[in-house]
Design a protein around this motif. Structure first.
Motif, PDB file in Angstrom:
ATOM      1  N   LEU A   1       0.862  -1.180   0.000  1.00  0.00           N
ATOM      2  CA  LEU A   1       0.000   0.000   0.000  1.00  0.00           C
ATOM      3  C   LEU A   1       0.896   1.226   0.000  1.00  0.00           C
ATOM      4  O   LEU A   1       1.875   1.291   0.753  1.00  0.00           O
ATOM      5  CB  LEU A   1      -0.900   0.014   1.235  1.00  0.00           C
ATOM      6  N   ILE A   2       0.594   2.209  -0.855  1.00  0.00           N
ATOM      7  CA  ILE A   2       1.374   3.443  -0.901  1.00  0.00           C
ATOM      8  C   ILE A   2       0.430   4.632  -0.829  1.00  0.00           C
ATOM      9  O   ILE A   2      -0.756   4.531  -1.192  1.00  0.00           O
ATOM     10  CB  ILE A   2       2.243   3.537  -2.176  1.00  0.00           C
ATOM     11  N   GLY A   3       0.941   5.762  -0.349  1.00  0.00           N
ATOM     12  CA  GLY A   3       0.086   6.936  -0.244  1.00  0.00           C
ATOM     13  C   GLY A   3       0.869   8.218  -0.043  1.00  0.00           C
ATOM     14  O   GLY A   3       2.037   8.203   0.379  1.00  0.00           O
ATOM     15  N   PHE A   4       0.199   9.323  -0.331  1.00  0.00           N
ATOM     16  CA  PHE A   4       0.734  10.674  -0.140  1.00  0.00           C
ATOM     17  C   PHE A   4      -0.311  11.446   0.666  1.00  0.00           C
ATOM     18  O   PHE A   4      -1.103  12.206   0.115  1.00  0.00           O
ATOM     19  CB  PHE A   4       0.997  11.358  -1.482  1.00  0.00           C
ATOM     20  N   PRO A   5      -0.373  11.236   1.983  1.00  0.00           N
ATOM     21  CA  PRO A   5      -1.490  11.749   2.781  1.00  0.00           C
ATOM     22  C   PRO A   5      -1.453  13.261   2.969  1.00  0.00           C
ATOM     23  O   PRO A   5      -0.381  13.874   2.991  1.00  0.00           O
ATOM     24  CB  PRO A   5      -1.311  11.039   4.124  1.00  0.00           C
ATOM     25  N   ASN A   6      -2.640  13.841   3.108  1.00  0.00           N
ATOM     26  CA  ASN A   6      -2.701  15.244   3.490  1.00  0.00           C
ATOM     27  C   ASN A   6      -2.557  15.336   5.008  1.00  0.00           C
ATOM     28  O   ASN A   6      -2.614  14.320   5.718  1.00  0.00           O
ATOM     29  CB  ASN A   6      -4.015  15.876   2.993  1.00  0.00           C
ATOM     30  N   PRO A   7      -2.353  16.539   5.543  1.00  0.00           N
ATOM     31  CA  PRO A   7      -2.097  16.666   6.991  1.00  0.00           C
ATOM     32  C   PRO A   7      -3.199  16.095   7.871  1.00  0.00           C
ATOM     33  O   PRO A   7      -2.918  15.584   8.962  1.00  0.00           O
ATOM     34  CB  PRO A   7      -1.952  18.179   7.177  1.00  0.00           C
ATOM     35  N   SER A   8      -4.453  16.169   7.424  1.00  0.00           N
ATOM     36  CA  SER A   8      -5.542  15.686   8.275  1.00  0.00           C
ATOM     37  C   SER A   8      -5.603  14.167   8.349  1.00  0.00           C
ATOM     38  O   SER A   8      -5.993  13.604   9.380  1.00  0.00           O
ATOM     39  CB  SER A   8      -6.881  16.242   7.774  1.00  0.00           C
ATOM     40  N   SER A   9      -5.221  13.480   7.274  1.00  0.00           N
ATOM     41  CA  SER A   9      -5.295  12.016   7.290  1.00  0.00           C
ATOM     42  C   SER A   9      -3.987  11.360   7.741  1.00  0.00           C
ATOM     43  O   SER A   9      -3.985  10.183   8.128  1.00  0.00           O
ATOM     44  CB  SER A   9      -5.677  11.490   5.902  1.00  0.00           C
ATOM     45  N   TYR A  10      -2.891  12.100   7.702  1.00  0.00           N
ATOM     46  CA  TYR A  10      -1.590  11.532   8.049  1.00  0.00           C
ATOM     47  C   TYR A  10      -1.574  10.838   9.423  1.00  0.00           C
ATOM     48  O   TYR A  10      -1.101   9.693   9.530  1.00  0.00           O
ATOM     49  CB  TYR A  10      -0.517  12.625   7.990  1.00  0.00           C
ATOM     50  N   PRO A  11      -2.063  11.469  10.500  1.00  0.00           N
ATOM     51  CA  PRO A  11      -1.986  10.803  11.812  1.00  0.00           C
ATOM     52  C   PRO A  11      -2.718   9.469  11.848  1.00  0.00           C
ATOM     53  O   PRO A  11      -2.248   8.515  12.486  1.00  0.00           O
ATOM     54  CB  PRO A  11      -2.643  11.827  12.760  1.00  0.00           C
ATOM     55  N   GLY A  12      -3.871   9.375  11.174  1.00  0.00           N
ATOM     56  CA  GLY A  12      -4.621   8.132  11.174  1.00  0.00           C
ATOM     57  C   GLY A  12      -3.867   7.003  10.495  1.00  0.00           C
ATOM     58  O   GLY A  12      -3.877   5.859  10.970  1.00  0.00           O
TER      59      GLY A  12
END
Length: 360
Positions: free
Chosen positions: A123-134
């Motif tokens: 799984l790969i991703g480039f999270p935004n600040p709001s989803s990063y902690p989750g």
């Protein structure tokens, strides 16, 4: 009733159905404030070239209103000589009224363990600040490194105005920036190439199996982790979309089998040009393709252009030598379900471009 069950009360979840498309797009508009056409949604999900659709949705069991989504799109990742089934995390959204109830985590974990995702190894991703902690704290993803957003000014005052600096339009400031731009242009004379320098760069209307041969030569000579880009994937990603226009170019070289030594994908929106994708067999070819991109954006009236670079790979040095400056960093996160470990979790292994994310 446990706290977890209390949070879940009144909410049901399930795998999506094609008929959910309009409701998903309505939630997207509500959460992000941006509209998405049916054509774009169908291209990204039901009409994806790899066929698999990974979407988990949540509904208010009383009203049947769609209130949350966790989605992945399939990609194949080339890990050195092996191809691993993978997925890119995107379009995570929960209705504001139902946030704080663990829906993001619940939907993600349900999707990861579903039969639909059974063959996914990375799984790969480039999270935004709001989803990063989750992702990091609750879903066991790992932040292995950052990709640098690299910006190349073409017109200094217009670059700053486009980025929201209103004072850049003041006459005195514009004159100062024009002088600075002149000096910058003397230092980085990379966009002054003659047309003869770009004679081997030709437009591409469709990817064919020539590009499969090119990609295999690239993999053999440049080991690492990257999206597996055969002609079927490339046509889906850059030729078939109707919601965005891409310009695609190939760099020809009669001295290599198949005759292709690199390719380039560009997009432009008003003042901003983007080098969406670029792969080549040599640093010299990459440098020429970047010079071509800068020259083309300048001719088409762009104020600046941008792209991505892994700070641990040589491509960033090529960009810096041609006047690109680091603007900010984007976190890159992974979750390894394949057990391959070291290569996947090494940031230096990854060669990715903006087009490997869905937002470009």
């Amino acid at each position: 009733m446990s706290a977890a069950n209390e949070k879940d009360r009144g909410i049901t979840s399930r795998h999506f159905k094609p008929s959910d498309g309009q409701r998903i797009m309505a939630l997207f508009q509500k959460v992000f404030g941006n509209s998405r056409t049916g054509e774009e949604w169908e291209w990204k999900f039901p009409k994806h070239c790899l066929s698999d659709v990974y979407i988990r949705i949540a509904e208010d069991s009383g009203t049947q209103e769609l209130i949350g989504q966790y989605a992945l799109i399939p990609v194949n990742v080339q890990v050195d000589q092996a191809v691993v089934h993978a997925a890119l995390s995107l379009d995570t959204m929960v209705d504001e009224r139902f946030r704080g109830r663990g829906l993001f985590t619940r939907l993600a974990e349900e999707l990861y363990s579903s039969p639909e995702c059974s063959k996914v190894g990375i799984l790969i991703g480039f999270p935004n600040p709001s989803s990063y902690p989750g992702f990091i704290r609750r879903l066991k993803w790992e932040h292995i490194g950052d990709f640098d957003l690299m910006l190349r000014p073409l017109v200094f005052s217009e670059t700053l105005s486009s980025l929201g600096f209103r004072w850049a339009a003041w006459p005195v400031v514009r004159q100062t920036l024009a002088a600075a731009g002149w000096v910058f242009g003397l230092i980085f004379r990379v966009d002054q190439g003659r047309s003869a320098d770009f004679a081997d760069i030709v437009p591409v209307k469709e990817f064919d199996q020539t590009f499969d041969s090119f990609f295999q030569r690239l993999v053999q000579s440049q080991p690492g982790c990257r999206i597996h880009k055969d002609h079927r994937y490339m046509n889906w990603r850059y030729i078939e979309p109707v919601h965005v226009k891409y310009e695609v170019f190939a760099m020809k070289d009669a001295g290599v089998p198949g005759g292709v030594c690199g390719y380039l994908v560009l997009s432009q929106s008003k003042a901003r040009g983007v080098v969406v994708d670029l792969l080549s067999l040599s640093e010299e070819a990459s440098s020429t393709l970047i010079r071509f991109a800068v020259s083309r954006f300048r001719e088409q009236g762009a104020a600046y252009c941008l792209t991505w670079a892994n700070p641990a790979r040589k491509f960033k040095g090529i960009l810096k030598r041609q006047g690109f400056l680091k603007a900010k960093s984007t976190p890159f996160i992974v979750r390894d379900l394949s057990g391959r470990g070291a290569a996947i979790k090494s940031a230096a292994s990854w060669c990715l471009m903006p087009g490997d994310n869905d937002t470009f």
